[in-house]
Design a protein around this motif. Structure first.
Motif, PDB file in Angstrom:
ATOM      1  N   MET A   1       0.821  -1.027  -0.087  1.00  0.00           N
ATOM      2  CA  MET A   1      -0.020  -0.002  -0.080  1.00  0.00           C
ATOM      3  C   MET A   1       0.870   1.121  -0.099  1.00  0.00           C
ATOM      4  O   MET A   1       2.017   1.374   0.603  1.00  0.00           O
ATOM      5  N   ALA A   2       0.640   2.219  -0.826  1.00  0.00           N
ATOM      6  CA  ALA A   2       1.340   3.494  -0.976  1.00  0.00           C
ATOM      7  C   ALA A   2       1.446   4.280   0.372  1.00  0.00           C
ATOM      8  O   ALA A   2       0.470   4.204   1.017  1.00  0.00           O
ATOM      9  N   THR A   3       2.554   4.791   0.591  1.00  0.00           N
ATOM     10  CA  THR A   3       2.438   5.727   1.986  1.00  0.00           C
ATOM     11  C   THR A   3       1.905   7.111   1.597  1.00  0.00           C
ATOM     12  O   THR A   3       1.764   7.432   0.496  1.00  0.00           O
ATOM     13  N   THR A   4       1.414   7.657   2.607  1.00  0.00           N
ATOM     14  CA  THR A   4       0.857   9.066   2.453  1.00  0.00           C
ATOM     15  C   THR A   4       1.941  10.002   1.965  1.00  0.00           C
ATOM     16  O   THR A   4       2.915  10.053   2.765  1.00  0.00           O
ATOM     17  N   PRO A   5       1.758  10.706   0.996  1.00  0.00           N
ATOM     18  CA  PRO A   5       2.872  11.558   0.662  1.00  0.00           C
ATOM     19  C   PRO A   5       3.185  12.663   1.834  1.00  0.00           C
ATOM     20  O   PRO A   5       2.268  12.990   2.534  1.00  0.00           O
ATOM     21  N   VAL A   6       4.306  13.139   1.872  1.00  0.00           N
ATOM     22  CA  VAL A   6       4.829  14.248   3.094  1.00  0.00           C
ATOM     23  C   VAL A   6       4.266  15.270   2.584  1.00  0.00           C
ATOM     24  O   VAL A   6       3.483  16.086   3.618  1.00  0.00           O
ATOM     25  N   ILE A   7       4.102  15.954   1.169  1.00  0.00           N
ATOM     26  CA  ILE A   7       3.380  17.289   0.906  1.00  0.00           C
ATOM     27  C   ILE A   7       2.286  16.846  -0.013  1.00  0.00           C
ATOM     28  O   ILE A   7       2.741  16.089  -0.923  1.00  0.00           O
ATOM     29  N   ARG A   8       1.302  17.221  -0.080  1.00  0.00           N
ATOM     30  CA  ARG A   8      -0.074  17.075  -0.920  1.00  0.00           C
ATOM     31  C   ARG A   8      -0.794  18.395  -1.236  1.00  0.00           C
ATOM     32  O   ARG A   8      -1.255  18.749  -0.317  1.00  0.00           O
ATOM     33  N   PHE A   9      -0.764  18.826  -2.408  1.00  0.00           N
ATOM     34  CA  PHE A   9      -1.831  19.705  -2.858  1.00  0.00           C
ATOM     35  C   PHE A   9      -3.067  18.992  -3.342  1.00  0.00           C
ATOM     36  O   PHE A   9      -2.908  18.188  -4.717  1.00  0.00           O
ATOM     37  N   ASP A  10      -4.049  19.015  -2.775  1.00  0.00           N
ATOM     38  CA  ASP A  10      -5.207  18.376  -3.235  1.00  0.00           C
ATOM     39  C   ASP A  10      -6.169  19.163  -3.888  1.00  0.00           C
ATOM     40  O   ASP A  10      -7.167  19.662  -3.172  1.00  0.00           O
ATOM     41  N   ASP A  11      -6.309  19.189  -5.126  1.00  0.00           N
ATOM     42  CA  ASP A  11      -7.154  20.151  -5.940  1.00  0.00           C
ATOM     43  C   ASP A  11      -7.194  21.693  -5.267  1.00  0.00           C
ATOM     44  O   ASP A  11      -8.149  22.227  -5.174  1.00  0.00           O
ATOM     45  N   THR A  12      -6.014  22.079  -4.918  1.00  0.00           N
ATOM     46  CA  THR A  12      -5.771  23.034  -4.095  1.00  0.00           C
ATOM     47  C   THR A  12      -6.033  24.599  -5.204  1.00  0.00           C
ATOM     48  O   THR A  12      -5.292  24.376  -6.109  1.00  0.00           O
ATOM     49  N   THR A  13      -6.930  25.299  -4.898  1.00  0.00           N
ATOM     50  CA  THR A  13      -7.514  26.403  -5.672  1.00  0.00           C
ATOM     51  C   THR A  13      -7.431  27.744  -4.774  1.00  0.00           C
ATOM     52  O   THR A  13      -7.885  27.735  -3.684  1.00  0.00           O
ATOM     53  N   LYS A  14      -6.844  29.060  -5.347  1.00  0.00           N
ATOM     54  CA  LYS A  14      -7.056  30.195  -4.435  1.00  0.00           C
ATOM     55  C   LYS A  14      -7.367  31.201  -5.595  1.00  0.00           C
ATOM     56  O   LYS A  14      -6.702  31.367  -6.380  1.00  0.00           O
ATOM     57  N   ARG A  15      -8.460  31.828  -5.173  1.00  0.00           N
ATOM     58  CA  ARG A  15      -8.858  32.846  -6.070  1.00  0.00           C
ATOM     59  C   ARG A  15      -8.871  34.025  -5.132  1.00  0.00           C
ATOM     60  O   ARG A  15      -9.224  34.379  -4.088  1.00  0.00           O
ATOM     61  N   PHE A  16      -8.252  35.520  -5.679  1.00  0.00           N
ATOM     62  CA  PHE A  16      -8.356  36.592  -5.121  1.00  0.00           C
ATOM     63  C   PHE A  16      -9.463  37.332  -6.218  1.00  0.00           C
ATOM     64  O   PHE A  16      -9.125  38.099  -7.231  1.00  0.00           O
ATOM     65  N   GLY A  17     -10.815  37.601  -5.639  1.00  0.00           N
ATOM     66  CA  GLY A  17     -11.663  38.255  -6.582  1.00  0.00           C
ATOM     67  C   GLY A  17     -11.871  37.415  -7.856  1.00  0.00           C
ATOM     68  O   GLY A  17     -12.131  36.303  -7.795  1.00  0.00           O
ATOM     69  N   ASP A  18     -11.553  38.055  -8.926  1.00  0.00           N
ATOM     70  CA  ASP A  18     -11.911  37.514 -10.222  1.00  0.00           C
ATOM     71  C   ASP A  18     -10.422  36.875 -10.728  1.00  0.00           C
ATOM     72  O   ASP A  18     -10.531  36.141 -11.794  1.00  0.00           O
ATOM     73  N   VAL A  19      -9.556  36.971  -9.830  1.00  0.00           N
ATOM     74  CA  VAL A  19      -8.283  36.311 -10.282  1.00  0.00           C
ATOM     75  C   VAL A  19      -8.063  34.963  -9.669  1.00  0.00           C
ATOM     76  O   VAL A  19      -8.027  34.919  -8.467  1.00  0.00           O
ATOM     77  N   THR A  20      -7.707  34.034 -10.460  1.00  0.00           N
ATOM     78  CA  THR A  20      -7.488  32.722 -10.210  1.00  0.00           C
ATOM     79  C   THR A  20      -5.927  32.578  -9.941  1.00  0.00           C
ATOM     80  O   THR A  20      -5.255  32.393 -11.010  1.00  0.00           O
ATOM     81  N   ALA A  21      -5.421  32.696  -8.737  1.00  0.00           N
ATOM     82  CA  ALA A  21      -3.871  32.523  -8.650  1.00  0.00           C
ATOM     83  C   ALA A  21      -3.456  30.928  -8.519  1.00  0.00           C
ATOM     84  O   ALA A  21      -2.097  30.694  -9.172  1.00  0.00           O
ATOM     85  N   LEU A  22      -4.231  30.011  -8.033  1.00  0.00           N
ATOM     86  CA  LEU A  22      -3.904  28.674  -8.122  1.00  0.00           C
ATOM     87  C   LEU A  22      -4.990  27.874  -8.695  1.00  0.00           C
ATOM     88  O   LEU A  22      -6.181  28.255  -8.069  1.00  0.00           O
ATOM     89  N   ASP A  23      -4.881  27.252  -9.529  1.00  0.00           N
ATOM     90  CA  ASP A  23      -5.953  26.416 -10.215  1.00  0.00           C
ATOM     91  C   ASP A  23      -6.157  24.933  -9.985  1.00  0.00           C
ATOM     92  O   ASP A  23      -5.500  24.414 -10.944  1.00  0.00           O
ATOM     93  N   ALA A  24      -6.699  24.392  -9.133  1.00  0.00           N
ATOM     94  CA  ALA A  24      -6.780  23.189  -8.753  1.00  0.00           C
ATOM     95  C   ALA A  24      -5.452  22.133  -8.960  1.00  0.00           C
ATOM     96  O   ALA A  24      -5.250  21.351  -9.782  1.00  0.00           O
ATOM     97  N   LEU A  25      -4.604  22.884  -8.136  1.00  0.00           N
ATOM     98  CA  LEU A  25      -3.380  22.274  -8.092  1.00  0.00           C
ATOM     99  C   LEU A  25      -3.294  20.802  -7.584  1.00  0.00           C
ATOM    100  O   LEU A  25      -3.798  20.710  -6.172  1.00  0.00           O
ATOM    101  N   ARG A  26      -2.945  19.791  -8.396  1.00  0.00           N
ATOM    102  CA  ARG A  26      -2.628  18.553  -7.624  1.00  0.00           C
ATOM    103  C   ARG A  26      -1.281  18.062  -7.948  1.00  0.00           C
ATOM    104  O   ARG A  26      -0.709  17.830  -8.828  1.00  0.00           O
ATOM    105  N   LEU A  27      -0.565  17.888  -6.738  1.00  0.00           N
ATOM    106  CA  LEU A  27       1.115  17.645  -6.717  1.00  0.00           C
ATOM    107  C   LEU A  27       1.210  16.964  -5.116  1.00  0.00           C
ATOM    108  O   LEU A  27       0.740  17.542  -4.285  1.00  0.00           O
ATOM    109  N   ASP A  28       1.986  15.749  -5.453  1.00  0.00           N
ATOM    110  CA  ASP A  28       2.254  15.009  -4.155  1.00  0.00           C
ATOM    111  C   ASP A  28       3.926  15.075  -4.272  1.00  0.00           C
ATOM    112  O   ASP A  28       4.588  15.091  -5.279  1.00  0.00           O
ATOM    113  N   VAL A  29       4.505  15.076  -3.005  1.00  0.00           N
ATOM    114  CA  VAL A  29       5.911  14.919  -2.754  1.00  0.00           C
ATOM    115  C   VAL A  29       6.109  13.930  -1.641  1.00  0.00           C
ATOM    116  O   VAL A  29       5.716  14.094  -0.706  1.00  0.00           O
TER     117      VAL A  29
END
Length: 301
Positions: A1-29
């Motif tokens: 069974m795979a181990t839990t990633p140390v770092i995980r971005f799980d569909d991480t999204t950040k909007r500042f008003g109308d600006v999408t600074a981060l769009d559904a980031l999926r990244l494991d380290v």
């Protein structure tokens, strides 16, 4: 069974008003990896790191450290990591020694012998007061403070800003040692040679989206091989060959890129009066610029 990633971005999204600074980031380290986060200003690198530090609340999704949501439980998440910012401020009236004492105590302890070693290796004078330190020396404080904790996770945003080339090499050696101990590192950097020297994997952001994620070898397969040859007489005729791109012919020099097999090109060059031939993989900088025309990228977070 795979181990839990140390770092995980799980569909991480950040909007500042109308600006999408981060769009559904999926990244494991994974544990023991060094991953470089690349992208020009406005690509979302700093926003991604701030969500991981619990400084910015994602609009949706989450950023996690060892399974801990960085926004919902920042104290617990911070207990696993040390951070090196690119712009460091220090207490002006405290000596470097006292600043390191304070930062070490804030984290909850540190390896004293390793701290002494780092101070020596980075040629840092801890006896001076904070107000007298140059940008490079303030950066050394941050680097030493983070590394001496031996934190399981190291998060870095332009960590060598202000360092001279010799200190950059020392820093790279320290990262390799941290990796060998099993520490996990996520670093944002504009110094492509640094990323190429130490990172196992590269994640490329463009306007908040992850556009590539893989080893340098993975990314190089997406880019043409670079060929340069010197010749005398008539320039070699290569334009009609399969996979040939970006041919430039100068005074006795031909440069080009080729996708796919180089065999037809080598045969064509062998028939010409070619004196030298260089065939190489693209550098990380060439790969990076394959994705970006920085002049068209918006400035931003």
């Amino acid at each position: 069974m795979a181990t839990t990633p140390v770092i995980r971005f799980d569909d991480t999204t950040k909007r500042f008003g109308d600006v999408t600074a981060l769009d559904a980031l999926r990244l494991d380290v994974r544990q023991g990896e060094i991953v470089g986060l690349l992208g020009p200003n406005g690509a979302g690198k700093t926003t991604a790191l701030r969500t991981l530090l619990g400084l910015v609340k994602p609009t949706s999704g989450s950023a996690q450290i060892l399974g801990v949501d960085a926004w919902r439980d920042p104290v617990r998440a911070h207990g696993h990591l040390a951070y090196i910012p690119g712009d460091v401020s220090v207490w002006p009236e405290l000596t470097g020694e006292r600043i390191l004492d304070l930062l070490g105590a804030t984290w909850g302890g540190y390896d004293q012998a390793y701290r002494v070693d780092l101070v020596e290796r980075f040629n840092f004078d801890p006896s001076k007061k904070g107000r007298s330190y140059s940008k490079g020396n303030r950066q050394k404080i941050s680097i030493i403070a983070a590394l001496m904790t031996r934190a399981p996770v190291l998060v870095m945003d332009e960590p060598t800003s202000g360092l001279d080339p010799l200190m950059e090499a020392t820093f790279q050696d320290a990262l390799r040692e941290a990796k060998a101990r099993g520490q996990t590192i996520l670093m944002s950097s504009h110094i492509l040679s640094e990323v190429e020297a130490v990172c196992d994997r590269v994640a490329v952001l463009r306007q908040g989206r992850l556009v590539e994620n893989g080893t340098l070898e993975d990314l190089r397969h997406l880019q043409a091989t670079v060929v340069e040859a010197t010749y005398t007489g008539t320039p070699p005729r290569v334009d009609a060959l399969p996979g040939i791109e970006d041919v430039t012919v100068g005074a006795g020099v031909i440069r080009l890129q080729v996708r796919g097999s180089t065999d037809p090109l080598i045969k064509a060059l062998a028939a010409a009066e070619v004196h030298t031939l260089q065939v190489r993989e693209p550098s990380l900088e060439e790969l990076f610029h394959a994705y970006y025309d920085e002049a068209t990228e918006p400035a931003g977070t």
